[in-house]
Scaffold this motif. Sequence first.
Motif, PDB file in Angstrom:
ATOM      1  N   ILE A   1      -2.694  16.852  -5.172  1.00  0.00           N
ATOM      2  CA  ILE A   1      -1.348  16.474  -4.722  1.00  0.00           C
ATOM      3  C   ILE A   1      -0.975  17.194  -3.433  1.00  0.00           C
ATOM      4  O   ILE A   1      -0.232  16.670  -2.612  1.00  0.00           O
TER       5      ILE A   1
ATOM      6  N   ARG B   1      -0.939   8.923   2.196  1.00  0.00           N
ATOM      7  CA  ARG B   1      -1.130   7.639   1.511  1.00  0.00           C
ATOM      8  C   ARG B   1      -0.004   7.360   0.531  1.00  0.00           C
ATOM      9  O   ARG B   1       0.465   6.225   0.415  1.00  0.00           O
ATOM     10  N   LEU B   2       0.449   8.375  -0.178  1.00  0.00           N
ATOM     11  CA  LEU B   2       1.546   8.212  -1.124  1.00  0.00           C
ATOM     12  C   LEU B   2       2.839   7.823  -0.409  1.00  0.00           C
ATOM     13  O   LEU B   2       3.568   6.926  -0.850  1.00  0.00           O
TER      14      LEU B   2
ATOM     15  N   LEU C   1       8.285   5.675  -6.475  1.00  0.00           N
ATOM     16  CA  LEU C   1       7.370   6.416  -5.607  1.00  0.00           C
ATOM     17  C   LEU C   1       8.121   7.302  -4.630  1.00  0.00           C
ATOM     18  O   LEU C   1       7.677   8.412  -4.337  1.00  0.00           O
TER      19      LEU C   1
ATOM     20  N   PHE D   1      -3.657  12.670   0.878  1.00  0.00           N
ATOM     21  CA  PHE D   1      -3.060  12.052  -0.309  1.00  0.00           C
ATOM     22  C   PHE D   1      -1.560  11.862  -0.105  1.00  0.00           C
ATOM     23  O   PHE D   1      -1.014  10.802  -0.417  1.00  0.00           O
ATOM     24  N   GLN D   2      -0.888  12.876   0.424  1.00  0.00           N
ATOM     25  CA  GLN D   2       0.552  12.775   0.651  1.00  0.00           C
ATOM     26  C   GLN D   2       0.879  11.680   1.654  1.00  0.00           C
ATOM     27  O   GLN D   2       1.866  10.957   1.495  1.00  0.00           O
TER      28      GLN D   2
ATOM     29  N   LEU E   1       2.545   4.268   0.783  1.00  0.00           N
ATOM     30  CA  LEU E   1       2.699   3.381  -0.373  1.00  0.00           C
ATOM     31  C   LEU E   1       4.168   3.277  -0.785  1.00  0.00           C
ATOM     32  O   LEU E   1       4.664   2.183  -1.075  1.00  0.00           O
ATOM     33  N   ALA E   2       4.872   4.394  -0.787  1.00  0.00           N
ATOM     34  CA  ALA E   2       6.296   4.383  -1.149  1.00  0.00           C
ATOM     35  C   ALA E   2       7.097   3.524  -0.170  1.00  0.00           C
ATOM     36  O   ALA E   2       7.937   2.710  -0.583  1.00  0.00           O
TER      37      ALA E   2
ATOM     38  N   LEU F   1       7.635  16.251  -4.538  1.00  0.00           N
ATOM     39  CA  LEU F   1       6.302  16.835  -4.448  1.00  0.00           C
ATOM     40  C   LEU F   1       6.284  18.364  -4.567  1.00  0.00           C
ATOM     41  O   LEU F   1       5.431  18.912  -5.269  1.00  0.00           O
TER      42      LEU F   1
ATOM     43  N   LEU G   1       8.950  10.447  -6.348  1.00  0.00           N
ATOM     44  CA  LEU G   1       7.788  11.322  -6.464  1.00  0.00           C
ATOM     45  C   LEU G   1       7.513  12.037  -5.151  1.00  0.00           C
ATOM     46  O   LEU G   1       7.252  13.245  -5.139  1.00  0.00           O
ATOM     47  N   VAL G   2       7.608  11.321  -4.042  1.00  0.00           N
ATOM     48  CA  VAL G   2       7.376  11.940  -2.740  1.00  0.00           C
ATOM     49  C   VAL G   2       8.406  13.038  -2.486  1.00  0.00           C
ATOM     50  O   VAL G   2       8.057  14.133  -2.033  1.00  0.00           O
TER      51      VAL G   2
END
Length: 147
Positions: free
Chosen positions: A28, A36-37, A2, A33-34, A40-41, A9, A5-6
């Motif tokens: 995205i 929360r991502l 994750l 969303f960013q 989460l990461a 982006l 991915l961040v």
Amino acid sequence: MLNRLVHLLPEVTQFLEERNKGDLKAAISDEAFQCRLALLADMFSHLNELNRKLQGADSDIIGHRDKVNAFVSKLELWRGKFETGRSATAFPTLARITDCWWRQRRSQERSHHPPQQAAGRVSALFSGLQKQQPNDGVHEGSLQLSS
């Protein structure tokens, strides 16, 4: 994974734009969303660290319980930091993203600060972990039986 991915982006956004995937690109590119991502990461990084600490030949149930209790205490501390907007040290990916937002949007109100909104998610994780912990009396009783 994750975290990668961040960090990628902008490249993912460019790729989706080149492939005419405007709906995915818009999703995205969404700041919520960013946020929360990134949260989460960072949370998965902390959970992976806890998982590594719980493994090994020298591990025992008492050590595991201490490490899980320490993690739950950290969650409580992090929740308090989220509520006051001081989450940068424990959640560096989230802090990096929100710092970029603050530079771009200096007029945005402090009440909409994404880390403060994330406090509810950390609280939910904290509550879930507290429910999963065994009752102290039952746990101690089973330790006494085995000694």
